[in-house]
Design an enzyme around this catalytic site. Sequence first.
Site, PDB file in Angstrom:
ATOM      1  N   LEU A  10       0.866  -1.182   0.000  1.00 51.32           N
ATOM      2  CA  LEU A  10       0.000   0.000   0.000  1.00 51.32           C
ATOM      3  C   LEU A  10       0.897   1.225   0.000  1.00 51.32           C
ATOM      4  CD1 LEU A  10      -2.728   1.492   0.367  1.00 51.32           C
ATOM      5  CD2 LEU A  10      -2.507   1.101   2.824  1.00 51.32           C
ATOM      6  N   GLY A  13       0.160   8.762  -1.749  1.00 53.30           N
ATOM      7  CA  GLY A  13       0.726   9.906  -2.467  1.00 53.30           C
ATOM      8  C   GLY A  13       1.357   9.520  -3.784  1.00 53.30           C
ATOM      9  N   SER A  15       0.180  10.162  -7.049  1.00 53.68           N
ATOM     10  CA  SER A  15      -0.272  10.845  -8.269  1.00 53.68           C
ATOM     11  C   SER A  15       0.877  11.427  -9.067  1.00 53.68           C
ATOM     12  CB  SER A  15      -1.285  11.947  -7.933  1.00 53.68           C
ATOM     13  OG  SER A  15      -0.686  12.959  -7.141  1.00 53.68           O
ATOM     14  N   SER A  16       2.027  11.639  -8.417  1.00 54.34           N
ATOM     15  CA  SER A  16       3.164  12.241  -9.115  1.00 54.34           C
ATOM     16  C   SER A  16       4.439  11.936  -8.340  1.00 54.34           C
ATOM     17  CB  SER A  16       2.981  13.763  -9.244  1.00 54.34           C
ATOM     18  OG  SER A  16       2.978  14.374  -7.959  1.00 54.34           O
ATOM     19  N   GLY A  17       5.567  12.340  -8.937  1.00 58.63           N
ATOM     20  CA  GLY A  17       6.840  12.330  -8.234  1.00 58.63           C
ATOM     21  C   GLY A  17       7.307  10.957  -7.804  1.00 58.63           C
ATOM     22  N   GLY A  19       6.515   9.089  -5.328  1.00 56.62           N
ATOM     23  CA  GLY A  19       5.476   8.135  -4.956  1.00 56.62           C
ATOM     24  C   GLY A  19       4.969   7.366  -6.156  1.00 56.62           C
ATOM     25  N   SER A 142      12.313  13.057   4.995  1.00 53.26           N
ATOM     26  CA  SER A 142      13.044  14.088   4.271  1.00 53.26           C
ATOM     27  C   SER A 142      14.373  14.261   4.999  1.00 53.26           C
ATOM     28  CB  SER A 142      12.267  15.413   4.311  1.00 53.26           C
ATOM     29  OG  SER A 142      13.070  16.514   3.914  1.00 53.26           O
ATOM     30  N   TYR A 155       7.227  22.358   8.671  1.00 54.83           N
ATOM     31  CA  TYR A 155       7.516  21.147   7.902  1.00 54.83           C
ATOM     32  C   TYR A 155       8.546  20.281   8.622  1.00 54.83           C
ATOM     33  CZ  TYR A 155       9.217  18.244   4.013  1.00 54.83           C
ATOM     34  OH  TYR A 155       9.602  17.198   3.216  1.00 54.83           O
TER      35      TYR A 155
END
Length: 280
Positions: A10, A13, A15-17, A19, A142, A155
């Site tokens: 599973l 995130g 949809s892009s990048g 992930g 990160s 962040y």
Amino acid sequence: MSPHAQPVALVTGTSSGMGLHAAVELARRGHLVVATMRDPSRATALTDAAAEAGVELDVRALDVTDHDAARACVEGVLADHGRIDVLVNNAGRGAVATAEQLSLDEVRDQLEVNYLGPVALTKLVLPGMREAGSGTVLTVTSVGGAVGQPFADAYCGAKFAVEGFMQSLAVVMLAHGVHVSVIEPAAVASDFVGNVARPAGVTDADPYAAQLDAYLARSAGAFADAQSARDAGAAIADAATATDYRFRWQTSEGATAFVGMSLADTDGSQVLGATRGWIA
């Protein structure tokens, strides 16, 4: 898990990048991948990449800040596929502002996306993994989860928090056969920069305006020379499927060097010395 069973992953995130690329790469390596995103109407890039790689994905909607939806998602995956062997907590969002420029709602938003979302999903998958005596939870944090950086107060605070949670959990779960780890990218060429929430209403009269301008200019340069999302996604897949366990991974040599500076910085002087020039 049966040695012949297809492992189920599973990934949030997607949809892009990185992930997106992590989900495709895990499928390419033989996992049945449930790829989630807030808005499945934005799945075109993901499904195109999967088709190019010759793999299929189970794409589902999930906003990680909606804990009821997270529970329903996990229950649905378990009902349809029988188990979850790998959880990749990848969904995240940045924010650029220093303390005075931040509202408490913006701080809470960072905690919801980058801390409480991964914590909630991890809690949901742990019972099945513990009962199976195996499993992997990998949280994409990160370098900002180890190195505090200017204008990333909320962040980095949230990323530090999720690293502390996962490191505390990791040693407990090892006794149950479950591997809990974090992976720390540095700058990655993706939509992340475009999704960063910038402080509204900052003018030249703002006491932090000149420092913010210097930071944004430095960040633009860093992301222009960033690791590709494909390479970062492959590093995530490497960490998620590794047979040798370690708690902390990075996606590049630069990320490893940067994180290492902070982890060895017992009085804090190295980090402040390195980041002070970013806002001069």
